[in-house]
Design a protein around this motif. Structure first.
Motif, PDB file in Angstrom:
ATOM      1  N   HIS A 114      51.079  14.267   3.384  1.00  0.00           N
ATOM      2  CA  HIS A 114      51.503  15.507   4.050  1.00  0.00           C
ATOM      3  C   HIS A 114      50.330  16.455   4.294  1.00  0.00           C
ATOM      4  O   HIS A 114      50.348  17.252   5.223  1.00  0.00           O
ATOM      5  N   HIS A 169      55.341  24.899  10.189  1.00  0.00           N
ATOM      6  CA  HIS A 169      54.036  24.252  10.367  1.00  0.00           C
ATOM      7  C   HIS A 169      53.469  24.593  11.743  1.00  0.00           C
ATOM      8  O   HIS A 169      53.385  23.745  12.621  1.00  0.00           O
ATOM      9  N   HIS A 189      52.476  29.136   4.777  1.00  0.00           N
ATOM     10  CA  HIS A 189      52.291  27.691   4.690  1.00  0.00           C
ATOM     11  C   HIS A 189      50.923  27.252   5.227  1.00  0.00           C
ATOM     12  O   HIS A 189      50.420  26.198   4.841  1.00  0.00           O
ATOM     13  N   HIS A 193      48.354  24.635   3.248  1.00  0.00           N
ATOM     14  CA  HIS A 193      47.657  23.451   3.754  1.00  0.00           C
ATOM     15  C   HIS A 193      46.140  23.612   3.780  1.00  0.00           C
ATOM     16  O   HIS A 193      45.435  22.702   4.200  1.00  0.00           O
TER      17      HIS A 193
END
Ligand code: ZN
Ligand code: ZN
Length: 422
Positions: A114, A169, A189, A193
């Motif tokens: 991911h 995302h 988010h 990441h």
């Protein structure tokens, strides 16, 4: 599993449509956050994940119905309240599962896929694991079991809860005011990441961000720290199946090579990235130190190869949708074989995208295998019933696959061997 396959039949075009919308939007506002090879790799990772999940492969160590039967203290009826409670406990379990995945060597293997994209966009959301072969998540649902939340409620909520993690995302949405205090947003988010020292392993929440705020893992996106995406040990491949098992393979190698027996045992449960000191010295692994100046993975790719990769992705997606559509008629053995074709397909064309020479063998062999199935059954998994000449088109696709593999390995002029070997 059949209902899950049906749900995916509708969910897949929906998610793909949104990815296309984001690509179109990025193009329109001249701020493209996609690049062809990375997006093809992300989407093909999504294909492998849904095929694997629809087949129900893996070993369930503990199931929720089992826990419910043995632990329930009360029984709550399926009123609106039970949905709210179930959602909160599910999200709480999701937070801890995610935290476990980030912090323990063994669990990181199933989550690294991911984070493996060096871009951040809606396609990267679809990088989901096929290496999650041990079903232990129910253990984290013990609070739900104690409260007697019915299994049906969890079964309905779980996929919704997963799908609701898709939208954030994106780099096209800024901060969202008061919502930043309640739910996980794109801004939060992006931090999750990122590999910047300020951001790594932060914002582990899935829908609600309150858990991060409660347990000290919250980090706001800072203007002066632009997120840099990826993983500290770069995957260096477009092949999602390889990425799924890269970390596990490193652990196996380290456990095998170390001379310390205690290290052989504990390596699995140590913090992510921990290695026995003797193998660390003898077999160093490159880790990104300067997050602002590392070379993104970018093997040489001509426009022809990019177009061909998109073609392969589209055909593989169409095949998978047909598999879901015809799920009950194909039968389990047939589904396994069909699933194998999807996996070999993704393995083959992403290896070709990597410019690895052995890709030609996979492409030629899977092409021949496909032709053999069509020749022997005079059909393609029941396609004949819906489209009388369909198997000729599938056969033609396998012929293209054979020639595509040969062409891009031996004949394409711009071929430059990728020196990036992980
Ligand atoms: Zn994560
Ligand atoms: Zn994510």
């Amino acid at each position: 599993m059949e209902t899950y396959a049906t749900a995916l039949l509708y969910a897949t075009p929906f998610f793909l449509g949104l990815v296309l919308f984001e690509i179109g939007y990025g193009h329109f506002v001249k701020n493209q956050k996609h690049n062809v090879m990375d997006t093809v790799s992300s989407l093909s990772s999504g294909l492998t994940n849904v095929v694997k999940d629809s087949l129900g492969l893996g070993i369930i160590l503990v199931s929720y119905p089992f826990l419910l039967e043995h632990l329930a203290l009360t029984e709550i009826k399926a009123t609106w309240l039970v949905w709210v409670i179930a959602f909160v406990v599910l999200d709480f379990a999701g937070y801890w599962n995610h935290r476990l995945s980030h912090h323990i060597n063994f669990f990181w293997n199933q989550h690294v896929i991911h984070h493996s994209s060096e871009e951040f966009n809606l396609a990267c959301a679809l990088r989901q694991p096929v290496s999650n072969l041990l079903g232990y998540f129910a253990l984290l649902l013990i609070p739900a079991a104690l409260l007697g939340v019915p299994h049906e409620v969890i079964a309905v909520l779980a996929p919704i809860h997963l799908f609701a993690q898709f939208w954030y995302h994106t780099q096209h949405i800024g901060k969202m005011g008061w919502l930043e205090y309640v739910i996980v947003t794109p801004s939060q988010h992006r931090v999750h990441h990122a590999i910047n020292a300020e951001y790594i392993d932060k914002n582990l929440g899935q829908i609600l961000c309150i858990w991060d705020r409660m347990f000290g893992t919250f980090q706001e996106e800072l203007d002066e720290v632009p997120p840099q995406y990826g993983v500290l040990k770069p995957a260096q491949t477009w092949n999602p199946i390889v990425i799924n098992f890269q970390h596990l393979w490193r652990l196996i190698q380290d456990a095998w090579r170390t001379n310390n027996y205690w290290d052989k045992f504990r390596i699995w449960f140590m913090p992510t990235g921990w290695r026995p000191s003797d193998v660390k010295e003898k077999y160093p692994v490159q880790i990104i130190e300067d997050v602002y100046n590392f070379r993104k993975y970018k093997p040489d790719a001509s426009n022809a190869l990019k177009g061909y990769s998109i073609f392969q992705l589209i055909v593989t997606t169409a095949m998978m949708l047909f598999m879901f559509y015809n799920y009950s008629d194909i039968g389990f053995d047939g589904l396994l074989l069909f699933g194998a074709f999807v996996f070999c397909g993704v393995y083959g064309f992403t290896t070709l995208m990597d410019r690895a020479k052995y890709a030609v063998w996979i492409e030629v062999l899977r092409g021949l295998a496909g032709l053999l199935v069509i020749f022997m059954t005079n059909d393609w998994f029941g396609l004949h019933a819906y489209w009388s000449t369909g198997n000729y088109f599938v056969a033609f696709y396998f012929v293209i696959t054979i020639f595509g593999g040969i062409y891009f390995t031996y004949f394409e002029k711009s071929y430059v061997a990728s020196k990036l070997v992980s």
